[in-house]
Enzyme design. Structure first.
Site, PDB file in Angstrom:
ATOM      1  N   GLU A   9       8.852 -23.616 -23.481  1.00  0.00           N
ATOM      2  CA  GLU A   9       8.554 -22.380 -24.198  1.00  0.00           C
ATOM      3  C   GLU A   9       7.533 -21.501 -23.488  1.00  0.00           C
ATOM      4  O   GLU A   9       7.345 -20.344 -23.840  1.00  0.00           O
ATOM      5  CB  GLU A   9       8.059 -22.685 -25.629  1.00  0.00           C
ATOM      6  N   ASP A  82       7.172 -27.741 -26.832  1.00  0.00           N
ATOM      7  CA  ASP A  82       6.067 -28.600 -27.268  1.00  0.00           C
ATOM      8  C   ASP A  82       6.551 -29.695 -28.220  1.00  0.00           C
ATOM      9  O   ASP A  82       7.460 -29.468 -29.037  1.00  0.00           O
ATOM     10  CB  ASP A  82       4.997 -27.762 -27.969  1.00  0.00           C
ATOM     11  N   ASP A  84       6.084 -30.843 -31.131  1.00  0.00           N
ATOM     12  CA  ASP A  84       5.685 -30.722 -32.532  1.00  0.00           C
ATOM     13  C   ASP A  84       6.808 -30.024 -33.297  1.00  0.00           C
ATOM     14  O   ASP A  84       7.899 -29.793 -32.765  1.00  0.00           O
ATOM     15  CB  ASP A  84       4.367 -29.956 -32.658  1.00  0.00           C
ATOM     16  N   GLU A  86       7.128 -26.914 -34.423  1.00  0.00           N
ATOM     17  CA  GLU A  86       7.510 -25.605 -33.897  1.00  0.00           C
ATOM     18  C   GLU A  86       8.336 -25.768 -32.622  1.00  0.00           C
ATOM     19  O   GLU A  86       9.317 -25.059 -32.408  1.00  0.00           O
ATOM     20  CB  GLU A  86       6.261 -24.760 -33.630  1.00  0.00           C
ATOM     21  N   TYR A 298      -1.559 -33.233 -24.958  1.00  0.00           N
ATOM     22  CA  TYR A 298      -1.166 -32.217 -25.940  1.00  0.00           C
ATOM     23  C   TYR A 298      -2.278 -32.006 -26.961  1.00  0.00           C
ATOM     24  O   TYR A 298      -2.863 -32.961 -27.474  1.00  0.00           O
ATOM     25  CB  TYR A 298       0.125 -32.648 -26.640  1.00  0.00           C
ATOM     26  N   ARG A 300      -2.365 -30.331 -29.979  1.00  0.00           N
ATOM     27  CA  ARG A 300      -2.154 -30.215 -31.438  1.00  0.00           C
ATOM     28  C   ARG A 300      -1.812 -31.600 -31.974  1.00  0.00           C
ATOM     29  O   ARG A 300      -0.667 -32.026 -31.952  1.00  0.00           O
ATOM     30  CB  ARG A 300      -1.042 -29.210 -31.749  1.00  0.00           C
ATOM     31  N   HIS A 344       1.340 -37.844 -31.659  1.00  0.00           N
ATOM     32  CA  HIS A 344       0.777 -37.660 -30.328  1.00  0.00           C
ATOM     33  C   HIS A 344      -0.536 -38.421 -30.208  1.00  0.00           C
ATOM     34  O   HIS A 344      -1.184 -38.736 -31.196  1.00  0.00           O
ATOM     35  CB  HIS A 344       0.527 -36.172 -30.045  1.00  0.00           C
TER      36      HIS A 344
END
Length: 817
Positions: A9, A82, A84, A86, A298, A300, A344
């Site tokens: 992304e 990513d 997650d 999103e 990562y 988040r 994560h």
């Protein structure tokens, strides 16, 4: 010809990853989401199982064509946004747009290093439907709340307002804390300390803790004097000595929320800025002759889990660098709190051997600070605990009991490398307190002095950005990926403002909070919102169906909507009543709300057009500001008083001798031209790395300029926080025309020539769903919001003159002049 296509992304991540893969692999970035719910309508078919109607985001058709073209040439497609929710949504939407006949895999990069990327490519997985459904449910929930409550606020209060499922909880917490402060009644109390001397130096202080069988509570000076006289006539001897060795372990490695909190406390970085920096460190940084590397994992995450390999590397580093006395016998791991997603690892450096000093030359100041913070915190987790010798002494003086405590650090342990920061910017770890002399039970003591000190109880402190994040996390509201956006939104929408690093609710924020609490108690209920977050987690784990969760929510929500439409007070028409009388006609004054401020207006409008500015004191009482209230200094040109005036760019100081004297001064400057606290940019100067301060050009536009000017002439345009709807990648910035006048254009100029006459505001249109509104100054002062979509009922091309609404303070002052 490429045999494989990898989709990420971020362009920065694509650039880094492409260096790690073979030449027959093509890497393309989507630059964020490519599809979303439509901007100008609800986009959710409520009667059809809440089915969303996704559409391609404006400006993303070029990306989709590029993806389709590359997919035609590839044998397999690896979707690597990513790891997650999103990122999973981006992966699903890309999969829908590329060739269905291709083999499609999901790849999760938890860190961007050569070994990690290749390992992930060798072990791809399938797309996660449950994770996509969880993201989809959250998106639909937020759309239902935002697009169906906001029009009610537009109708009842003023245009441009909004509500959010999580942001409204954050505003409520800030408002409730303000109410606590206003209700707080400070109480007097006293303490008594005795300065004592034993057989060995030094002297020390002991505090009175008990009188007879009761706790020592000293409410006033009379009681303090009585007890002081009692102690002055007593003999002191040691009743009990207690010594113990106490160990303190290092804090766990950073998760998203704790990183945001520590960066805010230590460096005063906003959560949004912290996440921007962490994203760059994760995606990859060019290290000179070395290839670009992702420096951290990562960012988040809500888990404190650490990989065995990373922990062992940190342990070896500690033993080699600091010695065996600082190393652990066995690796230390931390248990994650209950309810975490644990998808994560914790935030840690990808390579402990890449010390901050080694990469400092390749990082900006703030990037270095964040990397150093993450590196030190992680390495400290594998260091020995700090050790303290703590001594507590109880002393008898007649019928009174006194206590003295002392703590001495005997082993640094992890504190040699890392110490946490408190809200006041100081370290939270215990330093040496008063060192007590060697004392023995039964030993007599000499009293040198009795000290009586007066104190007053203090109200609870207002939230800082870091303490509000901590509160939201503890209450289970929101998730790591949302905290930065929440705090940014409530400030951008003028529901709260930051003063001296503390969050204060605005008059508008308190009004909206009261209305929402009264009419949408579930939406504004902390427990309800926390349970909804748990439901989203259950959808991701496959325990709940996303449609069922939405249906259960909407049954109660729709009933509240209908009641609010008919029962919510019409503040736009009636105003908020006050006990203040109009000084012209005697009728009650009410509070009205413009786009930029709240003000007092006469309820007798239009017969009486009186309007006043006001402020509230610490108790919440209204103080009316006198018209033209000045800075308390004479005009440097003619000697007449200065007064506050309002222009198209806001307030400013002007001479009362106008038009004979035309002296003016920016409102940011008060007494003797001394600037008020300066607003600094979050990004450093592009030339020297120093601070950028907010300035205004002679033509009226704002911009960021280096504080070292004229030595350094670094500058940046002022971004208004709204993304360009034409290209999708740029952001609107403030500019001035050649002949004066401010306009707004895309930062991507000249490749994108999108321009606006009026200032865009990051608030979707409640009528048609346009991504932003335009703010237009009214002739008599104040401003109004309207939709940029010419087909929308809320759009207007002509300046709005509000002939049938109360005058703002600006209009009132204009009429006087």
């Amino acid at each position: 010809m490429a045999k494989a296509l990898v989709v990420v992304e971020s362009p920065a991540k694509a650039k880094t990853i492409s260096r790690y893969l073979d030449g027959n692999v093509s890497v393309i970035a989507t630059v964020g989401h490519i599809k979303d719910l439509p901007e100008r309508e609800l986009g959710v078919e409520i009667e059809n199982q809440f089915q969303p109607r996704y559409g391609v985001i404006p400006g993303k058709w070029k990306v989709i064509k590029q993806l389709r073209s590359a997919a035609e040439k590839a044998d397999s497609i690896y979707l690597a946004p990513d790891p997650d929710r999103e990122g999973e949504a981006i992966a699903w939407h890309v999969a829908e747009e590329v060739n269905k006949d291709k083999r499609i895999y999901r790849v999760l990069f938890h860190e961007i290093t050569r070994s990690a990327v290749r390992k992930a490519m060798e072990n791809p997985s399938a797309l996660d439907r449950n994770k996509f459904d969880a993201q989809q449910a959250r998106r639909i929930l937020d759309r239902l709340v935002g697009y169906q409550i906001s029009p009610i606020l537009w109708k009842k209060v003023r245009r441009g307002l909004s509500a959010g499922r999580v942001q409204s909880i954050a505003v409520r917490l800030v408002c409730e804390r303000e109410e606590e402060i206003r209700r707080f009644q400070s109480q007097e109390y006293w303490t008594l300390d005795a300065v004592l001397q034993g057989g060995h130096p030094p002297s020390f202080r002991a505090r009175l803790v008990r009188v007879g069988e009761r706790k020592a509570e000293i409410p006033d000076s009379a009681e303090a004097s009585r007890l002081k006289a009692l102690l002055e006539g007593a003999s002191f001897h040691v009743l009990k000595v207690e010594k113990k060795r106490r160990k303190k372990d290092p804090p766990p490695p950073f998760i998203t929320s704790t990183l945001q909190q520590e960066a805010s406390r230590r460096y005063r970085l906003s959560p949004k800025r912290t996440m921007q920096i962490a994203q760059k460190l994760y995606e990859g940084v060019s290290l000179g002759e070395e290839e670009a590397q992702g420096l951290i994992t990562y960012m988040r995450t809500d888990s404190t889990r650490m990989s065995q390999e990373a922990v062992e590397q940190a342990g070896r580093f500690v033993r080699e660098r600091y010695g065996a006395e600082y190393a652990l016998g066995a690796p230390r791991f931390y248990a994650s709190r209950k309810g975490v997603q644990d998808a994560h690892e914790a935030i840690r450096p990808t390579d402990v051997l890449r010390e901050p000093s080694r990469v400092r030359a390749y990082l900006s100041r703030d990037e270095y600070r964040i990397y150093e913070l993450i590196w030190k915190r992680f390495v400290a987790t594998q260091m020995a605990p700090a050790e303290f010798d703590q001594t507590t002494v109880e002393i008898r003086a007649g019928d009174c009991l006194l206590r003295a405590s002392g703590s001495v650090r005997v082993a640094d342990g992890y504190l040699r490398l890392y110490e946490e920061t408190a809200e006041n910017g100081e370290t939270t770890e215990e330093a040496d307190t008063e060192r007590l002399p060697e004392l023995a039970e039964g030993e007599d003591l000499k009293c040198l002095e009795i000290l009586a000190e007066q104190h007053f109880t203090q109200p609870p402190p207002r939230y800082t950005e870091s303490s509000l994040i901590k509160e939201l996390e503890e209450k289970g509201v929101g998730r790591p990926s949302t905290y930065a956006a929440i705090l940014s939104n409530i400030r951008d929408r003028h529901y709260v403002e930051l003063q001296d690093r503390r969050l204060h609710p605005t008059e508008l924020g308190e009004l909206v909070n009261r209305l929402l609490v009264d009419h949408f108690p579930d939406i504004l209920n902390v427990e309800f919102t926390a349970n909804m977050e748990n439901s989203l987690d259950a959808i991701e784990s496959g325990e709940k169906d996303w449609v069922g969760v939405l249906r259960q929510f909407y049954e109660a929500f729709s009933a509240s909507l209908e009641k609010a439409k008919s029962r919510m007070a019409d503040i736009k028409r009636q105003g908020t009543p006050t006990e203040i009388s109009c000084d012209r006609c005697g009728k009650p004054m009410v509070i009205r709300y413009s786009a930029s401020q709240a003000y007092l207006a006469c309820s007798g409008y239009p017969k009486c057009r009186n309007a006043k500015s006001f402020e509230r004191d610490e108790n919440g009482s209204i103080r009316v500001l006198s018209d033209g209230e000045g800075p308390g200094e004479p005009c440097p040109s003619c000697g007449k008083p200065l007064e506050r005036k309002y222009g198209r760019f806001g307030p400013f100081w002007a001479c009362t001798g106008f038009p004979k004297c035309r002296f003016t001064r920016p409102f940011e400057q008060g007494m003797n031209g001394t600037p008020d606290p300066t607003e600094f940019a979050e990004d450093p100067c592009p030339l020297c790395g120093g601070k950028l301060v907010l300035k205004r050009s002679r033509l009226g536009n704002r911009f960021w300029a280096c504080e070292s000017y004229p030595k350094c002439k670094g500058a940046r345009p002022y971004r208004v926080g709204v993304r360009c709807d034409r290209c999708g990648s740029g952001e609107f910035v403030e500019r001035a025309g050649r002949r004066g006048g401010v306009f707004y254009c895309c930062s991507g100029y000249p490749s994108c020539r999108n321009t606006l006459r009026f200032r865009p505001v990051a608030q979707p249109c409640g009528a048609c769903g346009a991504p932003y509104m335009l703010e237009k100054a009214l002739p008599g002062g104040g401003s109004s919001l309207f939709c940029p979509n010419k087909k929308c009922p809320s759009h207007t091309d002509k300046p709005t003159v509000r002939k049938k609404t109360e005058a703002s303070p600006k209009r009132c002052q204009a009429e006087k002049s």
